[in-house]
Design a protein around this motif. Structure first.
Motif, PDB file in Angstrom:
ATOM      1  N   GLY A  18       0.818  -1.202   0.000  1.00  0.00           N
ATOM      2  CA  GLY A  18       0.000   0.000   0.000  1.00  0.00           C
ATOM      3  C   GLY A  18       0.852   1.253   0.000  1.00  0.00           C
ATOM      4  N   ILE A  19       0.182   2.369   0.284  1.00  0.00           N
ATOM      5  CA  ILE A  19       0.822   3.688   0.326  1.00  0.00           C
ATOM      6  C   ILE A  19       0.663   4.253   1.728  1.00  0.00           C
ATOM      7  N   LEU A  20       1.724   4.856   2.245  1.00  0.00           N
ATOM      8  CA  LEU A  20       1.689   5.397   3.607  1.00  0.00           C
ATOM      9  C   LEU A  20       2.183   6.835   3.613  1.00  0.00           C
ATOM     10  N   GLU A  21       1.421   7.712   4.242  1.00  0.00           N
ATOM     11  CA  GLU A  21       1.838   9.107   4.400  1.00  0.00           C
ATOM     12  C   GLU A  21       3.020   9.188   5.364  1.00  0.00           C
ATOM     13  N   THR A  22       3.935  10.100   5.087  1.00  0.00           N
ATOM     14  CA  THR A  22       5.107  10.241   5.951  1.00  0.00           C
ATOM     15  C   THR A  22       4.925  11.315   7.016  1.00  0.00           C
ATOM     16  N   GLY A  23       3.928  12.157   6.861  1.00  0.00           N
ATOM     17  CA  GLY A  23       3.766  13.299   7.762  1.00  0.00           C
ATOM     18  C   GLY A  23       4.165  14.589   7.095  1.00  0.00           C
ATOM     19  N   VAL A  24       5.008  14.516   6.051  1.00  0.00           N
ATOM     20  CA  VAL A  24       5.349  15.691   5.249  1.00  0.00           C
ATOM     21  C   VAL A  24       4.368  15.738   4.086  1.00  0.00           C
ATOM     22  N   LYS A  25       3.684  16.840   3.917  1.00  0.00           N
ATOM     23  CA  LYS A  25       2.652  16.945   2.897  1.00  0.00           C
ATOM     24  C   LYS A  25       3.204  16.607   1.515  1.00  0.00           C
ATOM     25  N   GLY A  26       2.527  15.663   0.838  1.00  0.00           N
ATOM     26  CA  GLY A  26       2.920  15.301  -0.521  1.00  0.00           C
ATOM     27  C   GLY A  26       3.984  14.237  -0.620  1.00  0.00           C
ATOM     28  N   VAL A  27       4.425  13.703   0.531  1.00  0.00           N
ATOM     29  CA  VAL A  27       5.490  12.685   0.523  1.00  0.00           C
ATOM     30  C   VAL A  27       4.920  11.378   1.063  1.00  0.00           C
ATOM     31  N   GLN A  28       4.987  10.327   0.257  1.00  0.00           N
ATOM     32  CA  GLN A  28       4.440   9.025   0.624  1.00  0.00           C
ATOM     33  C   GLN A  28       5.466   7.929   0.326  1.00  0.00           C
ATOM     34  N   VAL A  29       5.450   6.879   1.124  1.00  0.00           N
ATOM     35  CA  VAL A  29       6.246   5.694   0.820  1.00  0.00           C
ATOM     36  C   VAL A  29       5.274   4.588   0.405  1.00  0.00           C
ATOM     37  N   PHE A  30       5.775   3.623  -0.368  1.00  0.00           N
ATOM     38  CA  PHE A  30       4.879   2.574  -0.855  1.00  0.00           C
ATOM     39  C   PHE A  30       5.600   1.230  -0.929  1.00  0.00           C
ATOM     40  N   ARG A  31       4.784   0.187  -0.934  1.00  0.00           N
ATOM     41  CA  ARG A  31       5.278  -1.196  -0.996  1.00  0.00           C
ATOM     42  C   ARG A  31       4.309  -2.024  -1.832  1.00  0.00           C
ATOM     43  N   VAL A  32       4.840  -2.831  -2.770  1.00  0.00           N
ATOM     44  CA  VAL A  32       4.026  -3.707  -3.610  1.00  0.00           C
ATOM     45  C   VAL A  32       4.727  -5.054  -3.714  1.00  0.00           C
ATOM     46  N   THR A  33       3.995  -6.138  -3.467  1.00  0.00           N
ATOM     47  CA  THR A  33       4.592  -7.471  -3.580  1.00  0.00           C
ATOM     48  C   THR A  33       3.864  -8.343  -4.600  1.00  0.00           C
ATOM     49  N   GLU A  34       2.872  -7.780  -5.302  1.00  0.00           N
ATOM     50  CA  GLU A  34       2.173  -8.520  -6.336  1.00  0.00           C
ATOM     51  C   GLU A  34       2.420  -7.867  -7.687  1.00  0.00           C
ATOM     52  N   PRO A  35       2.675  -8.661  -8.730  1.00  0.00           N
ATOM     53  CA  PRO A  35       2.879  -8.077 -10.059  1.00  0.00           C
ATOM     54  C   PRO A  35       1.595  -7.447 -10.579  1.00  0.00           C
ATOM     55  N   LEU A  36       1.695  -6.242 -11.081  1.00  0.00           N
ATOM     56  CA  LEU A  36       0.554  -5.535 -11.658  1.00  0.00           C
ATOM     57  C   LEU A  36       0.913  -5.146 -13.079  1.00  0.00           C
ATOM     58  N   ARG A  37       0.137  -5.632 -14.047  1.00  0.00           N
ATOM     59  CA  ARG A  37       0.449  -5.290 -15.429  1.00  0.00           C
ATOM     60  C   ARG A  37       0.123  -3.818 -15.678  1.00  0.00           C
ATOM     61  N   CYS A  38       0.732  -3.273 -16.707  1.00  0.00           N
ATOM     62  CA  CYS A  38       0.542  -1.857 -16.999  1.00  0.00           C
ATOM     63  C   CYS A  38      -0.907  -1.567 -17.347  1.00  0.00           C
ATOM     64  N   SER A  39      -1.455  -0.539 -16.719  1.00  0.00           N
ATOM     65  CA  SER A  39      -2.840  -0.133 -16.912  1.00  0.00           C
ATOM     66  C   SER A  39      -2.902   1.387 -16.995  1.00  0.00           C
ATOM     67  N   PRO A  40      -4.005   1.939 -17.517  1.00  0.00           N
ATOM     68  CA  PRO A  40      -4.114   3.391 -17.666  1.00  0.00           C
ATOM     69  C   PRO A  40      -3.951   4.122 -16.339  1.00  0.00           C
ATOM     70  N   ALA A  41      -3.235   5.222 -16.384  1.00  0.00           N
ATOM     71  CA  ALA A  41      -3.020   6.059 -15.206  1.00  0.00           C
ATOM     72  C   ALA A  41      -2.748   7.478 -15.673  1.00  0.00           C
ATOM     73  N   VAL A  42      -2.854   8.418 -14.775  1.00  0.00           N
ATOM     74  CA  VAL A  42      -2.467   9.801 -15.051  1.00  0.00           C
ATOM     75  C   VAL A  42      -1.433  10.196 -14.008  1.00  0.00           C
TER      76      VAL A  42
END
Length: 296
Positions: A18-42
């Motif tokens: 998932g995604i976790l806020e760090t406490g500094v506005k606009g700064v997040q850390v993330f972790r992914v352990t499942e493969p996700l194929r490319c999909s539409p994003a902005v």
């Protein structure tokens, strides 16, 4: 190494996907352990720095893969396809995402352009792309480490967060992605301003002539500079932004007709045809094959 310390700080903070806020506005850390194929994003203006694993981005048919050797700097809002095809429990994707603050980037870019001895790009020269990959340099690595270390103290985060974030913005402007970022946020930021104008009007009919007039260019000059900055023609860009934005809305539960209307389509059947032409699946088929819309 300083990058190893950054990785340790992220691992200590996030131990589930998932995604976790760090406490500094606009700064997040993330972790992914499942493969996700490319999909539409902005992608919004942001920096993504990977410390473990790799991410893939597709822009105008071109594939870009980046890992801990390079960070991504997106200076303009960009319609892309993105995913994490190699993520696994043994090789998790770990990283940090920093939203670029328009005000701070603009102030710094203009200050750098006005500074004595600053190197100015010729105004008639080619525009750098709005999507850039840059090698970690010492200034970027050190400023990112100092920013993430704030998470160990809420008081430090509150008092020093804005200053540390500004330091990272400055390091980015000085780094390999600096040419792209300075052009997007500095004096010659016509295309960035046009994209910002367009992004708030996805549900409206916006003509190329209207976009060109917003930045005081002829249609021909605007078309050339827009494609230099984004690698897409204005028409391609508008369509991709609308379809990608709609795909993201559908993935979060919005029905197809409502999502189509949100991005300016009057006819849901026309929307479905154009969606399938671009992504190879109908909106409903695509949603069924993308049950989770995680880190993109």
């Amino acid at each position: 190494m300083r990058k190893d310390l950054i990785k340790q700080l992220i691992e200590d903070r996030i131990d589930e996907d998932g995604i976790l806020e760090t406490g500094v506005k606009g700064v997040q850390v993330f972790r992914v352990t499942e493969p996700l194929r490319c999909s539409p994003a902005v992608y919004q203006p942001s920096i993504i720095a990977i410390v473990s694993g790799a991410k893939e981005v597709i822009l105008d048919g071109r594939h870009y893969v980046y890992d801990s050797s390079q960070y991504m700097c997106c200076s303009l809002s960009m319609p892309v396809e993105a995913g994490t095809p190699t993520a696994s429990p043994d090789n998790p994707l770990l990283g940090v995402m920093i939203a670029l603050n328009t005000r701070v980037m603009t102030e710094l870019a203009i200050e750098m352009e006005n500074a004595s001895g600053a190197i100015r790009q010729p105004k008639s020269g080619p525009l750098p792309p709005g999507f850039a990959l840059a090698h970690w340099d010492d200034a970027f690595t050190e400023s990112l480490l100092r920013l993430l270390q704030l998470g160990e103290s809420p008081a430090d985060t509150a008092v020093l967060g804005e200053g540390r974030l500004r330091e990272l913005h400055y390091a980015t402007l000085k780094g390999e992605a600096g040419g792209s970022a300075r052009r997007a946020f500095g004096v010659g930021n016509e295309i960035a301003r046009c994209i910002e104008y367009l992004s708030t009007r996805l549900n409206q009919a916006v003509s190329i002539q209207e976009m060109a007039a917003q930045v005081g260019m002829s249609r021909a000059v605007f078309h050339r500079k827009f494609k230099q900055a984004t690698s897409l023609s204005p028409i391609q860009f508008i369509k991709s932004m609308r379809l990608n934005t709609a795909a993201m809305k559908i993935a979060t539960g919005m029905n197809v007709t409502e999502a189509a209307m949100e991005v300016g389509y009057v006819s849901s059947s026309q929307f479905s045809r154009e969606f399938k032409r671009m992504y190879g699946l109908s909106p409903r088929q695509w949603c069924q094959s993308n049950p989770a819309y995680a880190i993109r």
